[in-house]
Design an enzyme around this catalytic site. Sequence first.
Site, PDB file in Angstrom:
ATOM      1  N   GLY A  31     -12.017 -13.026  26.636  1.00 42.60           N
ATOM      2  CA  GLY A  31     -13.018 -12.336  25.831  1.00 42.60           C
ATOM      3  C   GLY A  31     -14.098 -11.675  26.675  1.00 42.60           C
ATOM      4  O   GLY A  31     -13.963 -11.511  27.878  1.00 42.60           O
ATOM      5  N   PHE A  32     -15.188 -11.270  26.005  1.00 46.17           N
ATOM      6  CA  PHE A  32     -16.280 -10.491  26.589  1.00 46.17           C
ATOM      7  C   PHE A  32     -15.671  -9.296  27.340  1.00 46.17           C
ATOM      8  O   PHE A  32     -15.839  -9.121  28.537  1.00 46.17           O
ATOM      9  CB  PHE A  32     -17.167 -11.346  27.508  1.00 46.17           C
ATOM     10  CG  PHE A  32     -18.579 -10.816  27.528  1.00 46.17           C
ATOM     11  CD1 PHE A  32     -19.416 -10.995  26.432  1.00 46.17           C
ATOM     12  CD2 PHE A  32     -19.053 -10.097  28.598  1.00 46.17           C
ATOM     13  CE1 PHE A  32     -20.706 -10.471  26.424  1.00 46.17           C
ATOM     14  CE2 PHE A  32     -20.341  -9.565  28.590  1.00 46.17           C
ATOM     15  CZ  PHE A  32     -21.162  -9.761  27.504  1.00 46.17           C
ATOM     16  N   LEU A  33     -14.961  -8.520  26.568  1.00 45.63           N
ATOM     17  CA  LEU A  33     -14.074  -7.504  27.136  1.00 45.63           C
ATOM     18  C   LEU A  33     -14.831  -6.342  27.772  1.00 45.63           C
ATOM     19  O   LEU A  33     -15.936  -5.990  27.358  1.00 45.63           O
ATOM     20  CB  LEU A  33     -13.151  -6.976  26.029  1.00 45.63           C
ATOM     21  CG  LEU A  33     -12.346  -8.071  25.321  1.00 45.63           C
ATOM     22  CD1 LEU A  33     -11.508  -7.465  24.194  1.00 45.63           C
ATOM     23  CD2 LEU A  33     -11.457  -8.823  26.287  1.00 45.63           C
ATOM     24  N   GLY A  36     -11.857  -3.083  32.238  1.00 43.29           N
ATOM     25  CA  GLY A  36     -10.728  -3.681  32.956  1.00 43.29           C
ATOM     26  C   GLY A  36      -9.710  -4.250  31.970  1.00 43.29           C
ATOM     27  O   GLY A  36      -8.496  -4.060  32.117  1.00 43.29           O
ATOM     28  N   HIS A  37     -10.207  -4.943  30.933  1.00 45.44           N
ATOM     29  CA  HIS A  37      -9.286  -5.469  29.913  1.00 45.44           C
ATOM     30  C   HIS A  37      -8.621  -4.325  29.147  1.00 45.44           C
ATOM     31  O   HIS A  37      -7.445  -4.397  28.785  1.00 45.44           O
ATOM     32  CB  HIS A  37     -10.048  -6.340  28.904  1.00 45.44           C
ATOM     33  CG  HIS A  37     -10.672  -7.565  29.495  1.00 45.44           C
ATOM     34  ND1 HIS A  37     -12.025  -7.684  29.692  1.00 45.44           N
ATOM     35  CD2 HIS A  37     -10.118  -8.720  29.937  1.00 45.44           C
ATOM     36  CE1 HIS A  37     -12.290  -8.874  30.215  1.00 45.44           C
ATOM     37  NE2 HIS A  37     -11.150  -9.516  30.385  1.00 45.44           N
ATOM     38  N   GLN A  61      -9.680 -24.353  33.229  1.00 45.10           N
ATOM     39  CA  GLN A  61      -9.745 -23.597  34.481  1.00 45.10           C
ATOM     40  C   GLN A  61     -11.181 -23.508  35.031  1.00 45.10           C
ATOM     41  O   GLN A  61     -11.409 -22.843  36.025  1.00 45.10           O
ATOM     42  CB  GLN A  61      -9.117 -22.217  34.338  1.00 45.10           C
ATOM     43  CG  GLN A  61      -9.865 -21.233  33.453  1.00 45.10           C
ATOM     44  CD  GLN A  61      -9.059 -19.964  33.213  1.00 45.10           C
ATOM     45  OE1 GLN A  61      -8.131 -19.958  32.400  1.00 45.10           O
ATOM     46  NE2 GLN A  61      -9.376 -18.895  33.902  1.00 45.10           N
ATOM     47  N   GLY A 147      -4.758  -8.441  35.563  1.00 45.57           N
ATOM     48  CA  GLY A 147      -5.431  -7.544  36.493  1.00 45.57           C
ATOM     49  C   GLY A 147      -5.115  -7.882  37.939  1.00 45.57           C
ATOM     50  O   GLY A 147      -5.015  -9.057  38.310  1.00 45.57           O
ATOM     51  N   GLN A 153      -4.312 -15.057  41.239  1.00 46.29           N
ATOM     52  CA  GLN A 153      -3.869 -15.446  39.894  1.00 46.29           C
ATOM     53  C   GLN A 153      -2.559 -14.734  39.538  1.00 46.29           C
ATOM     54  O   GLN A 153      -1.628 -15.337  39.002  1.00 46.29           O
ATOM     55  CB  GLN A 153      -4.953 -15.103  38.871  1.00 46.29           C
ATOM     56  CG  GLN A 153      -4.488 -15.220  37.434  1.00 46.29           C
ATOM     57  CD  GLN A 153      -5.597 -15.069  36.425  1.00 46.29           C
ATOM     58  OE1 GLN A 153      -6.381 -15.970  36.222  1.00 46.29           O
ATOM     59  NE2 GLN A 153      -5.663 -13.929  35.749  1.00 46.29           N
ATOM     60  N   ARG A 187     -18.376 -11.643  34.312  1.00 45.11           N
ATOM     61  CA  ARG A 187     -19.493 -12.364  34.942  1.00 45.11           C
ATOM     62  C   ARG A 187     -20.623 -11.422  35.355  1.00 45.11           C
ATOM     63  O   ARG A 187     -21.747 -11.879  35.559  1.00 45.11           O
ATOM     64  CB  ARG A 187     -19.017 -13.091  36.201  1.00 45.11           C
ATOM     65  CG  ARG A 187     -18.126 -14.252  35.887  1.00 45.11           C
ATOM     66  CD  ARG A 187     -17.447 -14.780  37.138  1.00 45.11           C
ATOM     67  NE  ARG A 187     -16.485 -15.790  36.759  1.00 45.11           N
ATOM     68  CZ  ARG A 187     -16.701 -17.098  36.842  1.00 45.11           C
ATOM     69  NH1 ARG A 187     -17.807 -17.554  37.337  1.00 45.11           N
ATOM     70  NH2 ARG A 187     -15.776 -17.959  36.443  1.00 45.11           N
TER      71      ARG A 187
HETATM   72  O1  PAF Z   1      -7.810 -13.805  33.845  1.00 41.62           O
HETATM   73  C1  PAF Z   1      -8.251 -14.421  32.846  1.00 41.62           C
HETATM   74  O2  PAF Z   1      -9.044 -13.910  32.067  1.00 41.62           O
HETATM   75  C2  PAF Z   1      -7.799 -15.855  32.618  1.00 41.62           C
HETATM   76  O3  PAF Z   1      -7.624 -16.537  33.815  1.00 41.62           O
HETATM   77  C3  PAF Z   1      -6.533 -15.948  31.739  1.00 41.62           C
HETATM   78  C4  PAF Z   1      -5.345 -15.309  32.431  1.00 41.62           C
HETATM   79  C5  PAF Z   1      -6.779 -15.264  30.405  1.00 41.62           C
HETATM   80  C6  PAF Z   1      -6.178 -17.414  31.473  1.00 41.62           C
HETATM   81  O4  PAF Z   1      -7.191 -18.080  30.808  1.00 41.62           O
END
Ligand code: PAF
Length: 281
Positions: A31-33, A36-37, A61, A147, A153, A187
């Site tokens: 969320g908080f798009l 990039g999203h 996480q 991304g 990741q 962030r």
């Molecule tokens: O990249 C993220 O926003 C998070 O690590 C993900 C892949 C949604 C998993 O919670």
Amino acid sequence: MIVCRSISEIRSSIAASKKPTDTIGLVPTMGFLHNGHMALVEQAKAKASCVIATIYVNPSQFGEATDLDAYPRNESRDLVMLEAAGVDTVLIPDTGDIYPEGDETIVETTRLANTLHGKVRPGHFRGVTTVVARLFNIVQPDFAFFGEKDFQQLQVIKRMVRDLHFPIQIIGVPTVREADGLAMSSRNVRLPEADRAAAVVLSQALTQAAHLARQETTISAIDDLIRGMINSESRADLSAVDIVWSDTLEPAQGPLTKPIAIMLSAQFGDVLLIDQREIAP
Ligand code: PAF
């Protein structure tokens, strides 16, 4: 756009609407798009006939509860953005659904998760793979989009998909940057003005490293350049500079002979920022 708030709801929704020729593109988010999203959604729209996004701030996480609590949220704005971008379905699950009571199953890429940024944030990648594996099982997509900014990741998820035989194609999408080069991240909004201005040093260091890489150079010269630049920014507290061969994520050394990935993390006040870039000689 359909909004589902439970696993059973999204499963029924997919079962009711999916035609045999449909393909599903999954865009997992916390969320908080930002743009990039939206770049992930755009790629998903181009590749799949049906796009499903998830919004879930995954507790497993986050190392510290304070970081989890401070994570920015704005669900109503996220939904407006996803609808405008043409997303078909959004899943916003709650933690009791994702992590049922008595839950004891984790997914971990044992080497990749515990190297590089995994050392700075113990347990972080285990949390990512555990939640992403669950989202994959819930949605059963054909494609999933992540991304390239979170380079480690992306590699961790690709490895999990390969090792566990998920029939899903993982697609990495290039980093979207602010006008001054700062990598877009949810962030960034937590940075006070002076830290926001200082944070550009991360992308500047990566750009200078890419210039140096065009000449005949060594990994240690690139490392020195990056540390010198970031350490000269008094508001940045450098956490890690990792330079790895991008095909294996093993530490790179000696002359620059093949593509590397440079992975940076630095603390600006109480906000940890990362930036990463693949560089070819
Ligand atoms: O990249 C993220 O926003 C998070 O690590 C993900 C892949 C949604 C998993 O919670």
